[in-house]
Design a protein around this motif. Structure first.
Motif, mmCIF file in Angstrom:
data_model
loop_
_atom_site.group_PDB
_atom_site.id
_atom_site.type_symbol
_atom_site.label_atom_id
_atom_site.label_comp_id
_atom_site.label_asym_id
_atom_site.label_seq_id
_atom_site.Cartn_x
_atom_site.Cartn_y
_atom_site.Cartn_z
ATOM 1 N N LEU A 186 142.627 -34.100 26.622
ATOM 2 C CA LEU A 186 142.218 -32.856 27.264
ATOM 3 C C LEU A 186 142.792 -31.695 26.458
ATOM 4 O O LEU A 186 144.005 -31.589 26.294
ATOM 5 N N LEU A 187 141.910 -30.863 25.910
ATOM 6 C CA LEU A 187 142.339 -29.663 25.196
ATOM 7 C C LEU A 187 142.258 -28.497 26.164
ATOM 8 O O LEU A 187 141.178 -28.132 26.630
ATOM 9 N N LEU A 188 143.418 -27.916 26.489
ATOM 10 C CA LEU A 188 143.504 -26.815 27.446
ATOM 11 C C LEU A 188 143.925 -25.553 26.709
ATOM 12 O O LEU A 188 144.935 -25.553 26.002
ATOM 13 N N VAL A 189 143.168 -24.499 26.900
ATOM 14 C CA VAL A 189 143.413 -23.257 26.182
ATOM 15 C C VAL A 189 143.559 -22.112 27.168
ATOM 16 O O VAL A 189 142.665 -21.866 27.989
ATOM 17 N N ASN A 190 144.689 -21.439 27.098
ATOM 18 C CA ASN A 190 144.897 -20.225 27.888
ATOM 19 C C ASN A 190 144.251 -19.067 27.130
ATOM 20 O O ASN A 190 144.659 -18.768 26.002
ATOM 21 N N PRO A 191 143.243 -18.421 27.704
ATOM 22 C CA PRO A 191 142.557 -17.350 26.969
ATOM 23 C C PRO A 191 143.482 -16.266 26.444
ATOM 24 O O PRO A 191 143.214 -15.657 25.410
ATOM 25 N N SER A 192 144.586 -16.036 27.136
ATOM 26 C CA SER A 192 145.495 -14.971 26.710
ATOM 27 C C SER A 192 146.194 -15.290 25.401
ATOM 28 O O SER A 192 146.769 -14.414 24.763
ATOM 29 N N ASP A 330 151.450 -20.239 27.101
ATOM 30 C CA ASP A 330 150.365 -19.498 26.451
ATOM 31 C C ASP A 330 149.739 -20.300 25.324
ATOM 32 O O ASP A 330 148.601 -20.053 24.929
ATOM 33 N N CYS A 331 150.471 -21.245 24.797
ATOM 34 C CA CYS A 331 150.012 -22.032 23.653
ATOM 35 C C CYS A 331 148.960 -23.053 24.098
ATOM 36 O O CYS A 331 149.078 -23.637 25.185
#
Length: 339
Positions: A186-192, A330-331
């Motif tokens: 699962l690749l999870l990305v925080n837009p910020s 955030d990463c």
């Protein structure tokens, strides 16, 4: 109303739940052309090849979108992954709409969702074949159902954003998917975290939290291939759990652990990665595991870790730790839940 789909693909809408599927755009490799060095499968599993318009599709990626700009932010790092992967891919763009009471109410919502996904697909032109899926129901349940039915190799999605309103309350949906999705990264990305994102230089520094358990070590083969694909430096991190309230005096805290011993415990894993040609360093910390991981992640481009729930032998109760990291880091995160 259901459009024809590519030969060899799976079912369209959820079984027993009305939905739509349509062909996407972007058949060529273009900007994501195959790497000559044959980068390894940091996502993907050994299996038979699929056929898509007489092209071999060896990886299939599910990208849930909630029709917001924040959810689309995952597309940039996904393109970087596909470029590093260097293999033909099919990207499934999924959106979930609320159940409708009547067909008259359903058609406009489905039409709007399909139009949105076609627009999102254009962002992947030249990078991967795409297919658009529209489903009705609970977002997290539909993501998990689609991942299983389509036999995907990776789920890539945005997590919470610090601003804006998500139709799906992304943090909650991402955490529910994290708790349940097994065996698929699962690749999870925080837009910020994507301000100034440079696809040409992304994921050059990878943080890998380990807790000494076999379950945590299962991320290492993925890290080895990921590091080789991106030319990344890898940092293995182990946090000695520490609760300040359990110590009579803060002065005594340093005497409760030996960082050199903790670092030494990481050397066998580090040496295996070095033998594979990676640059690896080890780091030891003491404190709350989730808080220390989030703090250490500031210096890295990606965190790669496993989650295996609270019932296993993990010293960190990794399921809880992973969820806390998702909420506060955030990463971008590359997470694999052990079976």
């Amino acid at each position: 109303m259901t459009a024809a789909r590519p030969a060899g693909a799976g079912e369209g809408g959820s079984r027993g739940r009305p939905g739509r599927v349509s062909n996407g755009v972007g058949r060529g490799r273009g900007a994501c052309e195959r790497r000559a060095d044959g980068a390894g499968p940091f996502f993907g599993r050994a299996r038979g090849l699929r056929s898509l318009d007489r092209k071999e599709v060896v990886v299939r990626v599910l990208v849930p979108l909630d029709r917001s700009e924040l959810s689309e932010q995952v597309l940039a790092p996904l393109q970087a992954c596909l470029r590093a992967k260097g293999e033909d891919a099919e990207v499934l763009l999924l959106t979930v709409v609320e159940p409708a009471g009547t067909a008259a109410e359903a058609d406009p919502a489905l039409d709007e969702a399909e139009a949105y996904l076609q627009g999102a697909a254009r962002r992947l032109e030249g990078c991967a074949a795409t297919r658009s899926l529209v489903r009705r129901g609970d977002p997290a349940e539909e993501i998990l159902s689609c991942a299983a039915e389509e036999d995907v190799d990776l789920v890539a999605m945005s997590t919470h954003g610090r601003t804006g309103v998500s139709r799906w309350l992304r943090g909650s949906v991402a955490e529910r998917v994290l708790r349940t999705l097994e065996g698929v990264p699962l690749l999870l990305v925080n837009p910020s975290s994507l301000e100034g994102f440079d696809a040409a230089r992304c994921f050059r520094s990878v943080l890998v939290p380990l807790d000494g358990s076999a379950e945590a070590n299962r991320i290492l083969p993925r890290v080895q291939e990921l590091g080789a694909s991106f030319g990344a430096e890898v940092t293995l991190l182990r946090v000695q759990p520490f609760a300040p309230a359990a110590v009579p005096s803060p002065i005594l805290a340093p005497s409760l652990w030996d960082p050199r011993k903790v670092e030494k415990s990481l050397e066998p894993q580090a040496e295996r990665l070095r033998e594979a040609g990676l640059t690896v360093r080890v780091e030891a910390r003491i404190g709350d595991p989730a808080a220390e991981i989030v703090d250490a992640a500031v210096e890295h481009d990606l965190v790669a870790m496993t989650t295996h729930g609270r019932s296993g032998p993990s010293r960190w109760w990794f399921g809880s730790v992973a969820e806390q990291v998702v909420r506060h880091c955030d990463c971008p995160l590359f997470v694999l839940r052990s079976r």
